[in-house]
Design a protein around this motif. Structure first.
Motif, PDB file in Angstrom:
ATOM      1  N   TYR A 162       0.697  -1.173  -0.118  1.00 59.67           N
ATOM      2  CA  TYR A 162       0.264   0.025   0.083  1.00 59.67           C
ATOM      3  C   TYR A 162       1.001   1.183  -0.106  1.00 59.67           C
ATOM      4  N   GLU A 194       8.216   3.616   0.407  1.00 54.20           N
ATOM      5  CA  GLU A 194       7.232   4.417   0.531  1.00 54.20           C
ATOM      6  C   GLU A 194       5.849   3.496   0.504  1.00 54.20           C
ATOM      7  N   ALA A 245      -6.530   6.515   6.214  1.00 53.38           N
ATOM      8  CA  ALA A 245      -5.033   6.914   5.778  1.00 53.38           C
ATOM      9  C   ALA A 245      -5.060   8.567   5.436  1.00 53.38           C
ATOM     10  N   TRP A 259       3.932   0.514   2.280  1.00 60.60           N
ATOM     11  CA  TRP A 259       3.753  -0.640   3.374  1.00 60.60           C
ATOM     12  C   TRP A 259       3.964  -2.152   2.741  1.00 60.60           C
ATOM     13  N   PRO A 267      -1.597   9.176   0.216  1.00 63.35           N
ATOM     14  CA  PRO A 267      -2.613   7.935   0.017  1.00 63.35           C
ATOM     15  C   PRO A 267      -3.801   8.020  -0.640  1.00 63.35           C
ATOM     16  N   THR A 279      -8.570   3.788   3.121  1.00 64.48           N
ATOM     17  CA  THR A 279      -7.965   4.924   2.575  1.00 64.48           C
ATOM     18  C   THR A 279      -8.561   6.272   3.119  1.00 64.48           C
ATOM     19  N   SER A 316      -2.863  11.435   7.617  1.00 66.15           N
ATOM     20  CA  SER A 316      -1.607  11.565   7.241  1.00 66.15           C
ATOM     21  C   SER A 316      -1.095  12.677   7.606  1.00 66.15           C
ATOM     22  N   LYS A 319       2.105   4.431   1.029  1.00 66.38           N
ATOM     23  CA  LYS A 319       1.577   5.499   2.131  1.00 66.38           C
ATOM     24  C   LYS A 319       1.781   7.002   1.704  1.00 66.38           C
ATOM     25  N   ARG A 329       1.922  11.789   3.952  1.00 65.43           N
ATOM     26  CA  ARG A 329       2.326  10.389   4.206  1.00 65.43           C
ATOM     27  C   ARG A 329       1.191   9.757   5.144  1.00 65.43           C
ATOM     28  N   ALA A 330       0.688   8.678   4.975  1.00 65.59           N
ATOM     29  CA  ALA A 330      -0.190   7.714   5.940  1.00 65.59           C
ATOM     30  C   ALA A 330       0.607   7.626   7.214  1.00 65.59           C
ATOM     31  N   ASN A 331      -0.200   7.523   8.289  1.00 68.36           N
ATOM     32  CA  ASN A 331       0.513   7.137   9.611  1.00 68.36           C
ATOM     33  C   ASN A 331      -0.193   5.719  10.208  1.00 68.36           C
ATOM     34  N   TRP A 332       0.843   4.743  10.107  1.00 67.53           N
ATOM     35  CA  TRP A 332       0.288   3.684  10.501  1.00 67.53           C
ATOM     36  C   TRP A 332      -0.221   3.401  11.823  1.00 67.53           C
TER      37      TRP A 332
END
Length: 369
Positions: free
Chosen positions: A242, A264, A292, A266, A247, A289, A296, A244, A303-306
């Motif tokens: 995916y 970049e 995400a 995951w 996103p 999404t 972000s 990130k 950037r998405a944050n897990w």
């Protein structure tokens, strides 16, 4: 070889439309149905367009002009917008745009590039690139053969999307009957296995974000680790990848092969006995999404944050029926991967045929025989 073939500078075969192109900052773009083209292809979809007739787009700058890991020439049709990183050319009489796109793609442009740190193909140098051209009738025949292979590739991609949609529908039906939920981070993890160019002694498949289609369509290209000089990540067969970075593009894929990918993206796997079919379904969902994007970080290049996503609730994959559902969806995924292998074969055939047709060493009648 026919006497009709001759060397033609690209500037004699086309008319520049560069003065009409306009860049728009990402923050100022209004989402819409029209492709927004840049040096590496379609970058976004916007609410307005500049061009509504076919043109040839050629990358103006970027490292890809040297590495050629992705195409540098595109035949654009329909209504679309072009920024200032792609040259826009209209074909003159007696020249076919699709043929010209293949001809530029097949040309050695290294001697026409300028810039030591950032390669650039100026409009003046672009016009000087010599192309080996037959009559327009033969150009159209060649474009027709190569286009037929491209059409078969697109048909297979459409079938893959149909199979994926069927899998989503099966998973959706299962989820409707699940009464319990769990935190995403409890059932799915991001795996970080580093690949160091200094530790590799052979070429591997490489997937950068440029190899992913938008809106969760999967992969549209693949590259190799040749020339890669920075740290990357390893992924295994069936891992879910995916993107990130930004996103909202929904760059999601589940390759049927192992390889190396950009950091970049995951690399997502199910924890314990959680199936990759479940992981893929979650990652493809619009809600994933949305979460995400909402979590972000960064304005220009979010950037998405897990950590934010891991708290998202999902149907409990340990609920009854998951084993049967996963088995059915896995069968659909395998069928899709078989079609992907056919795409690889078709692309290889096209790439082998391209220089032969473009040089005149093989005529269209011979290629079709």
């Amino acid at each position: 070889m026919s006497d009709e073939w001759r060397w033609v500078p690209l500037g004699d075969a086309t008319v520049s439309e560069d003065s009409k192109r306009r860049p728009v900052k990402e923050a100022d773009r209004t989402p819409g149905p029209y492709p927004y083209w840049g040096a590496s292809g379609v970058l976004d979809f916007v609410s307005d367009y500049i061009f509504d007739y076919p043109t040839l787009l050629v990358s103006e700058d970027g490292e890809n002009l040297k590495t050629r890991k992705t195409p540098i020439a595109f035949h654009a049709t329909g209504k679309y917008w072009v920024n200032n990183h792609a040259h826009v050319l209209r074909a003159r009489e007696h020249f076919d745009l699709e043929f010209l796109a293949h001809a530029v793609q097949n040309s050695d442009i290294s001697g026409y590039l300028t810039g030591s740190t950032q390669p650039k193909l100026t409009a003046g140098n672009l016009a000087k690139i010599p192309l080996w051209c037959p009559s327009v009738t033969e150009q159209r025949r060649i474009a027709g053969v190569l286009g037929a292979l491209d059409d078969l590739i697109e048909v297979n991609r459409g079938l893959i999307q149909d199979l994926t949609s069927m899998g989503d529908a099966v998973m959706d039906r299962w989820a409707e009957g699940v009464g319990s939920t769990v935190a995403l981070g409890d059932v799915i993890e991001v795996v970080r296995e580093g690949w160091d160019v200094n530790d590799s002694d052979k070429e591997s498949v490489y997937l950068g974000l440029e190899h992913f289609g938008t809106d969760a369509v999967g992969l549209v290209e693949r590259g190799t680790t040749s020339g890669i000089t920075s740290q990357k990540s390893l992924f295994q067969v069936g891992d879910v990848l995916y993107g990130k970075l930004r996103p909202y593009f929904r760059k999601v894929a589940r390759p049927g092969f192992a390889g190396v990918c950009t950091t970049e993206a995951w690399v997502m796997r199910g924890r314990g006995e959680v199936s990759q079919e479940f992981v893929h379904w979650v990652a493809r969902s619009p809600r994933f999404t949305e979460m995400a994007v909402a979590g972000s970080e960064g304005t220009k290049m979010p950037r998405a944050n897990w950590s934010h996503l891991s708290s998202m609730t999902v149907p409990d994959p340990k609920s009854p029926g998951m084993s049967a559902v996963s088995g059915a969806v896995h069968t659909l995924w395998q069928a899709g991967e078989s079609l992907n292998e056919e795409i690889g074969d078709l692309e290889a055939s096209r790439n082998e045929l391209l220089p032969l047709l473009m040089s005149g060493r093989v005529r269209v009648g011979d290629a079709a025989a």
